[in-house]
Design a protein around this motif. Structure first.
Motif, PDB file in Angstrom:
ATOM      1  N   SER A   1       0.830  -1.205   0.000  1.00 22.72           N
ATOM      2  CA  SER A   1       0.000   0.000   0.000  1.00 22.72           C
ATOM      3  C   SER A   1       0.865   1.257   0.000  1.00 22.72           C
ATOM      4  N   GLU A   2       2.050   1.189   0.640  1.00 19.20           N
ATOM      5  CA  GLU A   2       2.984   2.317   0.544  1.00 19.20           C
ATOM      6  C   GLU A   2       3.447   2.521  -0.889  1.00 19.20           C
ATOM      7  N   PHE A   3       3.807   1.436  -1.511  1.00 17.16           N
ATOM      8  CA  PHE A   3       4.246   1.469  -2.906  1.00 17.16           C
ATOM      9  C   PHE A   3       3.187   2.121  -3.792  1.00 17.16           C
ATOM     10  N   ILE A   4       1.935   1.710  -3.569  1.00 18.77           N
ATOM     11  CA  ILE A   4       0.827   2.232  -4.379  1.00 18.77           C
ATOM     12  C   ILE A   4       0.606   3.714  -4.102  1.00 18.77           C
ATOM     13  N   ALA A   5       0.644   4.112  -2.822  1.00 17.90           N
ATOM     14  CA  ALA A   5       0.401   5.504  -2.461  1.00 17.90           C
ATOM     15  C   ALA A   5       1.512   6.404  -3.000  1.00 17.90           C
ATOM     16  N   GLU A   6       2.770   5.962  -2.900  1.00 10.72           N
ATOM     17  CA  GLU A   6       3.905   6.759  -3.374  1.00 10.72           C
ATOM     18  C   GLU A   6       3.833   7.043  -4.863  1.00 10.72           C
TER      19      GLU A   6
ATOM     20  N   LEU B   1      -6.007   3.607  -9.772  1.00  9.70           N
ATOM     21  CA  LEU B   1      -5.867   2.361 -10.521  1.00  9.70           C
ATOM     22  C   LEU B   1      -6.130   1.150  -9.639  1.00  9.70           C
ATOM     23  N   PHE B   2      -5.528   1.194  -8.471  1.00 13.59           N
ATOM     24  CA  PHE B   2      -5.648   0.091  -7.544  1.00 13.59           C
ATOM     25  C   PHE B   2      -7.106  -0.087  -7.118  1.00 13.59           C
ATOM     26  N   HIS B   3      -7.762   1.056  -6.864  1.00 18.79           N
ATOM     27  CA  HIS B   3      -9.157   1.034  -6.459  1.00 18.79           C
ATOM     28  C   HIS B   3     -10.022   0.410  -7.558  1.00 18.79           C
ATOM     29  N   GLU B   4      -9.753   0.829  -8.795  1.00 20.85           N
ATOM     30  CA  GLU B   4     -10.495   0.301  -9.930  1.00 20.85           C
ATOM     31  C   GLU B   4     -10.316  -1.208 -10.030  1.00 20.85           C
ATOM     32  N   TRP B   5      -9.063  -1.628  -9.859  1.00 19.55           N
ATOM     33  CA  TRP B   5      -8.745  -3.038  -9.949  1.00 19.55           C
ATOM     34  C   TRP B   5      -9.489  -3.821  -8.868  1.00 19.55           C
ATOM     35  N   LEU B   6      -9.473  -3.270  -7.629  1.00 21.12           N
ATOM     36  CA  LEU B   6     -10.168  -3.936  -6.527  1.00 21.12           C
ATOM     37  C   LEU B   6     -11.654  -4.079  -6.839  1.00 21.12           C
ATOM     38  N   GLU B   7     -12.243  -3.021  -7.430  1.00 23.41           N
ATOM     39  CA  GLU B   7     -13.669  -3.092  -7.755  1.00 23.41           C
ATOM     40  C   GLU B   7     -13.942  -4.141  -8.811  1.00 23.41           C
TER      41      GLU B   7
END
Ligand SMILES: [Zn+2]
Ligand SMILES: [Zn+2]
Length: 102
Positions: A25-30, A36-42
């Protein structure tokens, strides 16, 4: 990240899954990948829901399967309850209107 990669990194570093999740999640936030991550999760959630619904509603096979048509309706005049028209089951043959004239 593949399961294989995740497992091998986890083993090498002796990290547990919670640590890996934090790092990810740090990697994603940085990198501003949150959207993108949110879209993928959905997408993942939507796929899982669709699968769960398929399990709950196994394709129905009944007298309508062989005779009715998704496009042209129920042969028995019961569009509201027809398994083919309501798409609870699949259509197994072309109806008289669908079939090319022979
Ligand atoms: Zn029908
Ligand atoms: Zn038809």
């Amino acid at each position: 990240m593949s399961h294989w990669m995740r497992d091998s990194i986890t083993q090498q570093q002796g990290w547990n899954q919670a640590t890996m999740l934090n790092l990810m999640s740090e990697f994603i936030a940085e990198r501003d990948l949150n959207d993108l991550f949110h879209e993928w999760l959905e997408n993942v959630a939507a796929n899982e829901n669709a699968e769960a619904e398929n399990v709950a509603n196994p394709a129905l096979i009944d007298v309508h399967t062989e005779h009715c048509c998704q496009k042209h309706g129920c042969k028995y005049g019961k569009d509201e309850t027809c398994s083919v028209v309501q798409r609870l089951g699949s259509q197994n043959s072309q109806c008289e209107i669908c079939q090319p004239l022979r």
